[in-house]
Design a protein around this motif. Structure first.
Motif, PDB file in Angstrom:
ATOM      1  N   ALA A 141       5.985   0.332   4.606  1.00 42.14           N
ATOM      2  CA  ALA A 141       5.519   1.705   4.405  1.00 42.14           C
ATOM      3  C   ALA A 141       4.354   1.674   3.433  1.00 42.14           C
ATOM      4  O   ALA A 141       4.451   1.091   2.352  1.00 42.14           O
ATOM      5  N   VAL A 142       3.232   2.288   3.830  1.00 40.60           N
ATOM      6  CA  VAL A 142       2.048   2.342   2.966  1.00 40.60           C
ATOM      7  C   VAL A 142       1.662   3.799   2.783  1.00 40.60           C
ATOM      8  O   VAL A 142       1.847   4.628   3.681  1.00 40.60           O
ATOM      9  N   GLY A 143       1.120   4.128   1.619  1.00 37.75           N
ATOM     10  CA  GLY A 143       0.750   5.520   1.419  1.00 37.75           C
ATOM     11  C   GLY A 143       0.103   5.771   0.075  1.00 37.75           C
ATOM     12  O   GLY A 143       0.000   4.884  -0.778  1.00 37.75           O
ATOM     13  N   ARG A 144      -0.331   6.998  -0.088  1.00 36.76           N
ATOM     14  CA  ARG A 144      -0.845   7.520  -1.354  1.00 36.76           C
ATOM     15  C   ARG A 144      -0.888   9.034  -1.201  1.00 36.76           C
ATOM     16  O   ARG A 144      -1.148   9.538  -0.104  1.00 36.76           O
ATOM     17  N   GLU A 145      -0.678   9.755  -2.308  1.00 34.77           N
ATOM     18  CA  GLU A 145      -0.607  11.216  -2.259  1.00 34.77           C
ATOM     19  C   GLU A 145       0.417  11.620  -1.198  1.00 34.77           C
ATOM     20  O   GLU A 145       1.548  11.144  -1.220  1.00 34.77           O
ATOM     21  N   ARG A 146       0.032  12.448  -0.213  1.00 30.34           N
ATOM     22  CA  ARG A 146       0.984  12.902   0.804  1.00 30.34           C
ATOM     23  C   ARG A 146       0.809  12.167   2.136  1.00 30.34           C
ATOM     24  O   ARG A 146       1.322  12.605   3.171  1.00 30.34           O
ATOM     25  N   ILE A 147       0.104  11.047   2.113  1.00 26.65           N
ATOM     26  CA  ILE A 147      -0.078  10.225   3.310  1.00 26.65           C
ATOM     27  C   ILE A 147       0.963   9.113   3.301  1.00 26.65           C
ATOM     28  O   ILE A 147       1.069   8.354   2.336  1.00 26.65           O
ATOM     29  N   ARG A 148       1.751   9.012   4.369  1.00 23.50           N
ATOM     30  CA  ARG A 148       2.719   7.927   4.506  1.00 23.50           C
ATOM     31  C   ARG A 148       2.635   7.365   5.925  1.00 23.50           C
ATOM     32  O   ARG A 148       2.881   8.082   6.905  1.00 23.50           O
ATOM     33  N   LEU A 149       2.283   6.101   6.024  1.00 24.95           N
ATOM     34  CA  LEU A 149       2.222   5.402   7.296  1.00 24.95           C
ATOM     35  C   LEU A 149       3.251   4.286   7.293  1.00 24.95           C
ATOM     36  O   LEU A 149       3.363   3.535   6.321  1.00 24.95           O
ATOM     37  N   VAL A 150       4.008   4.172   8.366  1.00 22.71           N
ATOM     38  CA  VAL A 150       4.976   3.099   8.526  1.00 22.71           C
ATOM     39  C   VAL A 150       4.443   2.144   9.591  1.00 22.71           C
ATOM     40  O   VAL A 150       4.211   2.549  10.735  1.00 22.71           O
ATOM     41  N   LEU A 151       4.230   0.904   9.205  1.00 26.55           N
ATOM     42  CA  LEU A 151       3.703  -0.115  10.112  1.00 26.55           C
ATOM     43  C   LEU A 151       4.849  -0.999  10.567  1.00 26.55           C
ATOM     44  O   LEU A 151       5.596  -1.529   9.731  1.00 26.55           O
ATOM     45  N   THR A 152       5.000  -1.173  11.872  1.00 30.39           N
ATOM     46  CA  THR A 152       6.103  -1.963  12.409  1.00 30.39           C
ATOM     47  C   THR A 152       5.574  -3.029  13.357  1.00 30.39           C
ATOM     48  O   THR A 152       4.828  -2.723  14.280  1.00 30.39           O
ATOM     49  N   GLU A 153       5.982  -4.278  13.093  1.00 25.48           N
ATOM     50  CA  GLU A 153       5.621  -5.414  13.940  1.00 25.48           C
ATOM     51  C   GLU A 153       6.882  -5.985  14.574  1.00 25.48           C
ATOM     52  O   GLU A 153       7.871  -6.255  13.873  1.00 25.48           O
ATOM     53  N   ALA A 154       6.862  -6.177  15.869  1.00 25.66           N
ATOM     54  CA  ALA A 154       8.016  -6.766  16.549  1.00 25.66           C
ATOM     55  C   ALA A 154       8.087  -8.265  16.278  1.00 25.66           C
ATOM     56  O   ALA A 154       7.057  -8.945  16.232  1.00 25.66           O
TER      57      ALA A 154
END
Length: 354
Positions: free
Chosen positions: A53-66
């Motif tokens: 999970a990466v983010g800052r302020e109200r941005i949250r991105l979840v990166l998933t690798e199989a």
């Protein structure tokens, strides 16, 4: 439409966005280095994937690798390449939201489940993209994700001023626009806030904007006009392998500062003909920034009935030239800069004519 009841649809907001990626470590490092995001949590799922999970302020991105060939992330990336797989929505009651969405006709994707004080449940949205309802129980931190632990040893990138996700642009296959609009209105209680046909030379597209009642979740839905010449929407659908998220727009309060910083940190933005800026004064009187500062960074400007906006798009580094990002600053404007499409076309025409 139907009464929203106590499902929380009217109060929903973007919780996080899941992107399926092919190289988790490289993508996480890139987003930290260039956009100033921070890796704050990681997870190794039992079903054959690893995530950050990466983010800052109200941005949250979840990166998933199989890490297993039969994991959904592996199936997705084989079909589409890297891209948005889930737009997760924060709601007061995930189980109730799921039950009501299914009752209204949504296709269930994952039944309600609770882990680490977080309840989630998912329905299908468009193409292969899901909406996961997320509910955090009392006392649970606002960025907690089920199965994740705090990340160690990751340095945050330099701040860039990006605050939150402003909107998503979604490319749909011909004939899908109205059914998808109807899905958001009927199932999730969204409203259609803007409808437009955009004609640029021999190309055309139809666009409708859907937004939830709180205004916190906005999608610009775009469908190509097949009676005209193929354009960028057709290109996306062909190369992505169907409907999907074309770009994510990040909002900032100072686009000149943000774009200057992000560009210095290695992001390549689309360029704009000089004629666009020579013609800009004929279109509008700027309320923020100067024409020279906008021109130096290739930032576009537009206005609507409510005010002005400033925007710029990154050059896609996706192998299929599909997914990219937008940076946007709003000075009252509530629309999405469609006037820039026509203005850019006219600027290119003027430049070609000398």
């Amino acid at each position: 439409m139907n009464a929203l009841g106590n499902t929380g649809f009217q109060d929903m907001s973007i919780d996080h966005v899941t992107l399926y990626v092919e190289d988790l470590d490289a993508k996480a490092a890139e987003l930290a280095r260039t956009y100033g995001l921070e890796v704050y949590a990681t997870a190794v799922a039992e079903d054959g994937a690893r995530s950050a999970a990466v983010g800052r302020e109200r941005i949250r991105l979840v990166l998933t690798e199989a890490v297993a060939d039969d994991h959904p992330a592996a199936v997705y990336t084989r079909l589409h390449g890297e891209g948005v797989a889930d737009i997760a929505l924060k709601v007061p009651d995930a189980a109730a939201a799921f039950a009501e969405a299914v009752r209204r006709g949504a296709q269930p994707a994952a039944e309600p489940a609770e882990q680490d004080g977080v309840t989630t449940a998912s329905v299908m949205a468009f193409g292969d993209v899901r909406h996961t309802f997320v509910q955090r129980h009392e006392g649970v931190p606002g960025d907690r994700l089920p199965g994740y632990v705090p990340a160690q040893g990751h340095e945050p990138g330099a701040p860039t001023g990006l605050l939150e996700i402003d909107h998503f642009a979604v490319c749909l296959e011909p004939g899908e626009l109205q059914p998808v609009v109807e899905f958001y209105e009927r199932v999730l209680g969204f409203r259609n806030t803007f409808t437009e046909k955009i004609v640029v030379g021999s190309q055309a597209m139809d666009s409708e904007v859907v937004q939830n009642p709180s205004g916190m979740v906005t999608l610009t839905l775009i469908e190509p006009d097949t009676r005209r010449e193929p354009g960028q929407i057709d290109f996306f659908i062909k190369n992505h392998g169907g409907a999907g998220v074309q770009h994510i727009a990040f909002r900032t309060e100072d686009i000149v500062r943000s774009v200057g910083t992000i560009r210095t940190q290695g992001v390549d933005f689309l360029t704009t003909p000089a004629t666009y800026y020579r013609m800009l004064g004929d279109r509008l009187r700027l309320v923020r920034h100067s024409t020279d500062r906008l021109a130096a960074l290739n930032i576009l400007a537009d206005e609507d009935h409510a005010g002005q906006l400033f925007q710029i798009f990154t050059r896609s580094v996706h192998p299929r030239r599909t997914l990219f990002f937008e940076v946007i600053e709003r000075a009252g404007a509530t629309t999405f800069g469609s006037g820039n499409i026509k203005a850019l076309y006219e600027a290119v025409e003027a430049e070609q004519q000398g």
